[in-house]
Design a protein around this motif. Structure first.
Motif, PDB file in Angstrom:
ATOM      1  N   VAL A 169     -11.657  24.127  80.246  1.00 17.65           N
ATOM      2  CA  VAL A 169     -11.279  24.824  79.011  1.00 17.65           C
ATOM      3  C   VAL A 169     -11.717  26.286  79.101  1.00 17.65           C
ATOM      4  O   VAL A 169     -12.673  26.609  79.817  1.00 17.65           O
ATOM      5  N   PRO A 170     -11.025  27.178  78.398  1.00 15.97           N
ATOM      6  CA  PRO A 170     -11.320  28.618  78.521  1.00 15.97           C
ATOM      7  C   PRO A 170     -12.745  29.008  78.128  1.00 15.97           C
ATOM      8  O   PRO A 170     -13.241  30.043  78.569  1.00 15.97           O
ATOM      9  N   TRP A 171     -13.392  28.201  77.280  1.00 12.47           N
ATOM     10  CA  TRP A 171     -14.742  28.548  76.822  1.00 12.47           C
ATOM     11  C   TRP A 171     -15.829  27.795  77.607  1.00 12.47           C
ATOM     12  O   TRP A 171     -16.988  27.776  77.205  1.00 12.47           O
ATOM     13  N   ALA A 172     -15.466  27.214  78.739  1.00 12.06           N
ATOM     14  CA  ALA A 172     -16.444  26.515  79.574  1.00 12.06           C
ATOM     15  C   ALA A 172     -17.478  27.500  80.116  1.00 12.06           C
ATOM     16  O   ALA A 172     -17.227  28.702  80.203  1.00 12.06           O
TER      17      ALA A 172
ATOM     18  N   ILE B  41     -16.506  31.480  80.022  1.00 14.32           N
ATOM     19  CA  ILE B  41     -17.416  32.408  79.363  1.00 14.32           C
ATOM     20  C   ILE B  41     -18.764  32.382  80.081  1.00 14.32           C
ATOM     21  O   ILE B  41     -19.293  31.302  80.369  1.00 14.32           O
ATOM     22  N   PRO B  42     -19.353  33.535  80.380  1.00 17.27           N
ATOM     23  CA  PRO B  42     -20.656  33.547  81.060  1.00 17.27           C
ATOM     24  C   PRO B  42     -21.750  32.969  80.169  1.00 17.27           C
ATOM     25  O   PRO B  42     -21.786  33.234  78.962  1.00 17.27           O
ATOM     26  N   PHE B  43     -22.619  32.175  80.753  1.00 19.69           N
ATOM     27  CA  PHE B  43     -23.779  31.684  80.011  1.00 19.69           C
ATOM     28  C   PHE B  43     -24.687  32.868  79.699  1.00 19.69           C
ATOM     29  O   PHE B  43     -24.981  33.686  80.586  1.00 19.69           O
ATOM     30  N   PRO B  44     -25.150  33.020  78.449  1.00 16.98           N
ATOM     31  CA  PRO B  44     -25.879  34.236  78.064  1.00 16.98           C
ATOM     32  C   PRO B  44     -27.253  34.419  78.699  1.00 16.98           C
ATOM     33  O   PRO B  44     -27.788  35.519  78.701  1.00 16.98           O
ATOM     34  N   ASN B  45     -27.844  33.350  79.234  1.00 13.95           N
ATOM     35  CA  ASN B  45     -29.162  33.462  79.888  1.00 13.95           C
ATOM     36  C   ASN B  45     -30.204  34.132  78.993  1.00 13.95           C
ATOM     37  O   ASN B  45     -30.860  35.102  79.375  1.00 13.95           O
TER      38      ASN B  45
ATOM     39  N   ASN C  51     -32.218  26.868  76.054  1.00 14.20           N
ATOM     40  CA  ASN C  51     -32.954  26.300  77.189  1.00 14.20           C
ATOM     41  C   ASN C  51     -32.048  25.968  78.368  1.00 14.20           C
ATOM     42  O   ASN C  51     -32.532  25.675  79.465  1.00 14.20           O
ATOM     43  N   GLY C  52     -30.730  25.978  78.137  1.00 13.49           N
ATOM     44  CA  GLY C  52     -29.803  25.610  79.202  1.00 13.49           C
ATOM     45  C   GLY C  52     -29.890  24.148  79.577  1.00 13.49           C
ATOM     46  O   GLY C  52     -29.718  23.772  80.739  1.00 13.49           O
ATOM     47  N   GLU C  53     -30.120  23.269  78.588  1.00 14.29           N
ATOM     48  CA  GLU C  53     -30.291  21.841  78.841  1.00 14.29           C
ATOM     49  C   GLU C  53     -29.294  21.037  78.014  1.00 14.29           C
ATOM     50  O   GLU C  53     -28.663  21.567  77.100  1.00 14.29           O
ATOM     51  N   LEU C  54     -29.152  19.774  78.356  1.00 10.06           N
ATOM     52  CA  LEU C  54     -28.247  18.867  77.645  1.00 10.06           C
ATOM     53  C   LEU C  54     -26.829  19.423  77.611  1.00 10.06           C
ATOM     54  O   LEU C  54     -26.146  19.391  76.592  1.00 10.06           O
ATOM     55  N   TRP C  55     -26.369  19.949  78.752  1.00  5.15           N
ATOM     56  CA  TRP C  55     -25.048  20.546  78.828  1.00  5.15           C
ATOM     57  C   TRP C  55     -23.960  19.472  78.815  1.00  5.15           C
ATOM     58  O   TRP C  55     -24.217  18.266  78.911  1.00  5.15           O
TER      59      TRP C  55
ATOM     60  N   LEU D 162     -20.103  23.923  88.767  1.00  5.50           N
ATOM     61  CA  LEU D 162     -18.861  23.714  88.029  1.00  5.50           C
ATOM     62  C   LEU D 162     -19.018  24.084  86.552  1.00  5.50           C
ATOM     63  O   LEU D 162     -20.088  23.887  85.961  1.00  5.50           O
ATOM     64  N   PRO D 163     -17.938  24.623  85.939  1.00  4.36           N
ATOM     65  CA  PRO D 163     -17.991  24.949  84.509  1.00  4.36           C
ATOM     66  C   PRO D 163     -18.066  23.680  83.663  1.00  4.36           C
ATOM     67  O   PRO D 163     -17.478  22.653  84.014  1.00  4.36           O
ATOM     68  N   ARG D 164     -18.773  23.784  82.550  1.00  5.09           N
ATOM     69  CA  ARG D 164     -19.009  22.628  81.689  1.00  5.09           C
ATOM     70  C   ARG D 164     -18.771  22.966  80.224  1.00  5.09           C
ATOM     71  O   ARG D 164     -18.808  24.135  79.831  1.00  5.09           O
ATOM     72  N   HIS D 165     -18.554  21.916  79.429  1.00  4.29           N
ATOM     73  CA  HIS D 165     -18.474  22.094  77.978  1.00  4.29           C
ATOM     74  C   HIS D 165     -19.834  22.568  77.453  1.00  4.29           C
ATOM     75  O   HIS D 165     -20.868  21.998  77.824  1.00  4.29           O
ATOM     76  N   PRO D 166     -19.869  23.585  76.589  1.00  4.26           N
ATOM     77  CA  PRO D 166     -21.124  23.933  75.908  1.00  4.26           C
ATOM     78  C   PRO D 166     -21.353  22.953  74.750  1.00  4.26           C
ATOM     79  O   PRO D 166     -21.268  23.317  73.569  1.00  4.26           O
TER      80      PRO D 166
END
Length: 269
Positions: A158-161, A2-6, A148-152, A170-174
Motif C-alpha cells: 500500500v502507498p502508506w507502507a 512513506i519513510p519511517f520517522p525514526n 518505539n518501532g515495535e508491533l509493526w 520489506l514495507p509493512r502496514h503501520p
C-alpha cells in the motif's frame, strides 16, 4: 511508501536516566482518565471526584502494570514457562519489554473491584465511568508503540507502507497507527456519545468489551503475529483469540445485566 520517522524513543535522557515516550503516554492516559471520569454525571453522583478519583487512578495504574506484565508472560510466553521458572525475576522485568493489553485489563478490573470494596462504591457504576475513558490511553499507547518501532504490521505494498528499523527490508502496514485510530479515537467517540444516553450501570463495560473486541480483531489481520507464537488455530493470532473471549464476555455480561437489574439502575453519565 512513506519513510519511517525514526523519532527517538527517549523524550529526555540525562546520564543513565531515560524518560521514554512510551512511559509518557501511560501518564497522559491516566491523566486523561482522571479528568474525564469527573466530567461524567454518574461519577459525580457516587462521589467519584477529587481525592477519591485520584485514589482510583492509583489502584488502576498498579493493577494495569502488574496485570499487563503477567498477562504477557501467561498469554504470549507460554512456550518459555520453564525459563521464567528458572529466573522468576524476569516475570516482573517490564524494562525488557512485553506488556499485554488483555492482561492489563484484567489487572485493572481486579484493582478497581478492590478499590470499590474498600470505598463501598458501586463497582458497575465506577467501571462504566472508567471504561469510557480507556480508549484515550489505548490510542496514546499505540502511538508509543509506533515511536518505539515495535508491533509493526504485515508486509504490504500500500502507498502508506513503511520499512521499520527492526522489521526487515520489506514495507509493512503501520498497524500501530491503525490501532491508535481504531482502538483509540473511534472507540472513544463511540463510548463518549453512548454514555450520554440512559443505560443500566454496567452497560458501558459491555459496549467497551464488544466494540474493542471487534475493532482489534479486524485490525489484527494487518498486524504481524508475535514471532514466538505465529498463527494459532490456522490463521488467527493470540490477540484475535483473546478479543473473541472479550466479545463473548461482553455478550454474557449484557444478559446478566438484563436479567439481574431493574429500571432503578438506569443512570445518566
Amino acid at each position: 511508501m512513506i519513510p519511517f520517522p525514526n523519532i527517538d524513543p527517549n523524550l529526555i535522557s540525562i546520564g543513565p536516566i531515560h524518560v521514554r515516550w512510551y512511559g509518557v503516554m501511560y501518564v497522559l492516559g491516566f491523566l486523561a482518565a482522571y479528568l474525564l471520569i469527573q466530567k461524567q454525571e454518574r461519577a459525580r453522583e457516587i462521589g467519584l471526584v477529587g481525592v477519591v478519583a485520584q485514589d482510583l487512578i492509583f489502584y488502576l495504574a498498579i493493577g494495569l502494570i502488574v496485570g499487563a506484565r503477567l498477562g504477557y508472560v501467561l498469554f504470549y510466553q507460554y512456550n518459555n514457562y520453564a525459563a521464567y521458572l528458572k529466573n522468576p525475576v524476569e516475570i516482573i522485568a517490564t524494562w525488557h519489554g512485553g506488556m499485554s493489553f488483555h492482561g492489563g485489563l484484567l489487572g485493572a478490573a481486579l484493582a478497581g473491584w478492590i478499590f470499590c470494596r474498600r470505598r463501598k462504591l458501586p463497582f458497575p457504576a465506577v467501571a462504566d465511568s472508567v471504561f469510557v475513558t480507556v480508549p484515550i490511553g489505548l490510542g496514546l499507547g499505540r502511538l508509543g508503540n509506533f515511536i518505539n518501532g515495535e508491533l509493526w504490521g504485515r508486509t504490504t505494498n500500500v502507498p502508506w507502507a513503511m520499512i521499520f528499523p527492526d522489521g526487515g527490508p520489506l514495507p509493512r502496514h503501520p498497524s500501530q497507527l491503525y490501532e491508535s485510530l481504531g482502538e483509540g479515537l473511534l472507540l472513544f467517540i463511540l463510548l463518549w456519545r453512548l454514555r450520554q444516553r440512559r443505560f443500566r450501570d454496567g452497560m458501558m463495560v459491555v459496549f467497551f468489551l464488544v466494540f474493542y473486541g471487534i475493532i482489534r480483531f479486524i485490525i489484527e489481520f494487518f498486524r504481524e503475529p508475535d514471532v514466538q507464537l505465529g498463527f494459532l488455530a490456522t490463521f488467527f493470532t493470540m490477540g484475535q483469540l483473546l478479543c473473541l473471549a472479550m466479545i463473548l464476555a461482553g455478550i454474557l455480561l449484557y444478559f446478566l445485566l438484563r436479567a439481574g437489574q431493574t429500571g432503578e439502575n438506569v443512570a445518566q453519565r
